[in-house]
Motif scaffolding. Structure first.
Motif, short mmCIF file in Angstrom:
data_model
loop_
_atom_site.label_atom_id
_atom_site.label_comp_id
_atom_site.label_asym_id
_atom_site.label_seq_id
_atom_site.Cartn_x
_atom_site.Cartn_y
_atom_site.Cartn_z
N GLN A 141 0.95 -1.39 0.10
CA GLN A 141 0.04 0.06 0.05
C GLN A 141 0.88 1.37 -0.05
N LEU A 142 0.56 2.31 -0.95
CA LEU A 142 1.52 3.46 -1.21
C LEU A 142 0.48 4.43 -0.26
N PRO A 143 0.80 5.49 0.23
CA PRO A 143 2.27 6.08 0.14
C PRO A 143 3.27 5.04 1.34
N LEU A 144 4.29 5.10 0.89
CA LEU A 144 5.22 4.59 2.02
C LEU A 144 5.80 5.79 2.84
N PRO A 145 6.31 5.37 4.33
CA PRO A 145 6.98 6.40 4.78
C PRO A 145 8.08 7.15 4.03
N GLY A 146 8.39 8.22 4.55
CA GLY A 146 9.30 9.15 3.72
C GLY A 146 10.79 8.43 3.52
N HIS A 147 11.01 7.71 4.62
CA HIS A 147 12.43 7.43 4.66
C HIS A 147 12.46 5.96 3.78
N MET A 148 11.42 5.62 3.08
CA MET A 148 11.64 4.44 2.01
C MET A 148 11.57 4.94 0.84
N ASP A 149 12.22 4.10 -0.10
CA ASP A 149 12.37 4.74 -1.66
C ASP A 149 11.32 3.69 -2.25
N ASP A 150 10.30 4.23 -2.68
CA ASP A 150 8.90 3.29 -3.19
C ASP A 150 9.38 2.76 -4.34
N ALA A 151 10.17 3.18 -5.36
CA ALA A 151 10.54 2.35 -6.58
C ALA A 151 11.40 1.15 -6.12
N ALA A 152 12.42 1.29 -5.22
CA ALA A 152 13.10 0.16 -4.82
C ALA A 152 12.29 -0.90 -4.13
N VAL A 153 11.22 -0.45 -3.37
CA VAL A 153 10.41 -1.45 -2.73
C VAL A 153 9.63 -1.89 -3.67
N ILE A 154 8.97 -1.32 -4.56
CA ILE A 154 7.98 -1.92 -5.62
C ILE A 154 8.61 -2.87 -6.58
N ASN A 155 9.63 -2.53 -6.97
CA ASN A 155 10.65 -3.50 -7.95
C ASN A 155 11.14 -4.44 -7.31
N ALA A 156 11.17 -4.87 -5.82
CA ALA A 156 11.35 -5.92 -5.37
C ALA A 156 10.20 -7.17 -5.46
N ILE A 157 9.20 -6.66 -5.83
CA ILE A 157 7.88 -7.68 -5.81
C ILE A 157 8.18 -8.43 -7.13
N ALA A 158 8.03 -9.49 -7.23
CA ALA A 158 8.37 -10.56 -8.31
C ALA A 158 7.34 -10.33 -9.41
N PRO A 159 7.65 -10.17 -10.69
CA PRO A 159 6.74 -9.21 -11.43
C PRO A 159 5.55 -10.15 -11.78
N GLU A 160 5.47 -11.48 -11.49
CA GLU A 160 4.30 -12.41 -11.86
C GLU A 160 3.34 -12.00 -10.72
N LYS A 161 3.95 -11.62 -9.69
CA LYS A 161 2.98 -11.31 -8.38
C LYS A 161 2.54 -9.89 -8.09
N ASP A 162 3.07 -8.94 -9.02
CA ASP A 162 2.83 -7.57 -9.06
C ASP A 162 1.56 -7.17 -9.61
N VAL A 163 0.39 -7.47 -8.57
CA VAL A 163 -0.81 -7.18 -9.08
C VAL A 163 -1.41 -5.77 -9.19
N ASP A 164 -0.42 -4.88 -8.79
CA ASP A 164 -0.59 -3.57 -9.03
C ASP A 164 -0.26 -2.96 -10.45
N GLY A 165 0.70 -3.88 -11.03
CA GLY A 165 1.21 -3.53 -12.15
C GLY A 165 2.26 -2.25 -12.42
N PHE A 166 2.76 -1.96 -11.03
CA PHE A 166 3.64 -0.84 -10.79
C PHE A 166 5.22 -0.98 -11.25
#
Ligand code: NDP
Length: 292
Positions: free
Chosen positions: A98-123
């Protein structure tokens, strides 16, 4: 002219019922139950409401659902470790952070850690890239819902001039890609666009994803156009969209109301994506009517 209302609430209810039926069939025929893990970091009240309603929708569809909560001061590594665990868990077919993440986190780094085949938000970058080059992708839920409403209303979108106002990664850009994939002629407008009213007047399909209450005026709309209002703005008059609804209704051919238009489609499409992800990982065909 009074525009027809595009009833996203009713469409979403029907979509959820169809998904529940397909989930039941998948269980019966293949012994597989789709599962969605939702991760919430911190205690933002609006995010907590979204996560709860997603949890309820998952239960109602007959899917497995898990909620993982991390405190607001959790480290990014704690979150990445949790995502790794979920990536490796075969019972989990979809992961939503769930976004937004707290300010000390890098949204892109977190989202891109999700396995693409499980990335149901498509982000993830991989799914965004696949969508851009026309490969099979997981597609962001809100634009997917908008395309379903458009196809239901118009049938083929081929040759229609579509204007998307907004170019965010979660709505505007994937919306434009999906319209292009459906053979519309697509223009994308943003805060630096010149002559926006004139561009709007050329649009057979107008998608507003701006984040400004009643921003698109009635006199900007081409008579008979189909208007999809993605905006959700809290005002003293309650929730309103990005389109001046009362004025637009006198010009457009069809329009989504706010609330009750695009909003309900987003959660329904999260369920759709979870079912699609489950089918794909099990080598089954994509479920009927749930993909762009
Ligand atoms: P963003 O703030 O990320 O993007 C807004 C876009 O609008 C930007 O591309 C921006 O341009 C553009 N914009 C801003 N001002 C103007 C202007 N004056 N003229 C033209 N374009 C302008 O918002 P989101 O895409 O995340 O969300 C858009 C809306 O949709 C919001 O109201 C949001 O609440 C709603 N939403 C609804 C969902 C639903 O389920 N119904 C789901 C997600 C969002 P620039 O890039 O140049 O800054």
């Amino acid at each position: 002219m009074t525009a027809d209302l595009i009833d996203g609430k009713a469409f979403a209810a029907d979509l959820r019922a169809r998904i529940a039926a397909q989930v039941a069939a998948m269980k019966a025929d293949h012994g597989v139950t789709p599962g969605l893990a939702v991760v919430l970091v911190g205690d933002d009240p609006a995010s907590a409401v979204y996560v709860r309603s997603k949890g309820r929708a998952v239960d109602e569809a007959g899917m497995n659902g898990w909620q993982h909560r991390l405190p607001a001061d959790a480290s990014q590594q704690d979150l990445l470790d949790l995502i790794d665990t979920l990536n490796a868990d075969d019972a989990v077919n979809g992961i939503l952070v769930q976004l937004p993440l707290p300010g000390h986190m890098d949204d892109a780094a977190v989202i891109n850690a999700i396995a693409p085949e499980k990335d149901v938000d498509g982000f993830t970058v991989l799914n965004a890239g696949r969508l851009a080059v026309g490969q099979t992708a997981m597609v962001p839920c809100t634009p997917l819902g908008c395309v379903m409403l458009l196809r239901d209303r118009l049938g083929s979108l081929a040759g229609k001039h579509a204007l998307v106002v907004g170019r965010s990664n979660i709505v505007g850009k994937p919306m434009a890609q999906l319209l292009l994939a459906n053979d519309a002629t697509v223009t994308v407008a943003h805060s630096r666009t010149a002559n926006l009213p004139a561009l709007c007047r050329q649009a057979d399909i107008l998608v507003a994803a701006v984040g400004r209450a009643r921003f698109v005026k009635g006199e900007w709309i081409k008579p008979g156009a189909t208007v999809i209002d993605v905006g959700i703005n809290r005002t003293d008059d309650g929730l309103v969209g990005d389109v001046d609804f009362d004025a637009a209704r006198g010009v457009a051919g069809a329009i989504t109301p706010v609330p009750g238009g695009v909003g309900p489609m987003t959660i329904a499409c999260l369920l759709a994506n979870t079912l699609t992800a489950t089918a794909r990982v099990n080598g089954l065909p994509d479920p009927d009517g749930l993909t762009p």
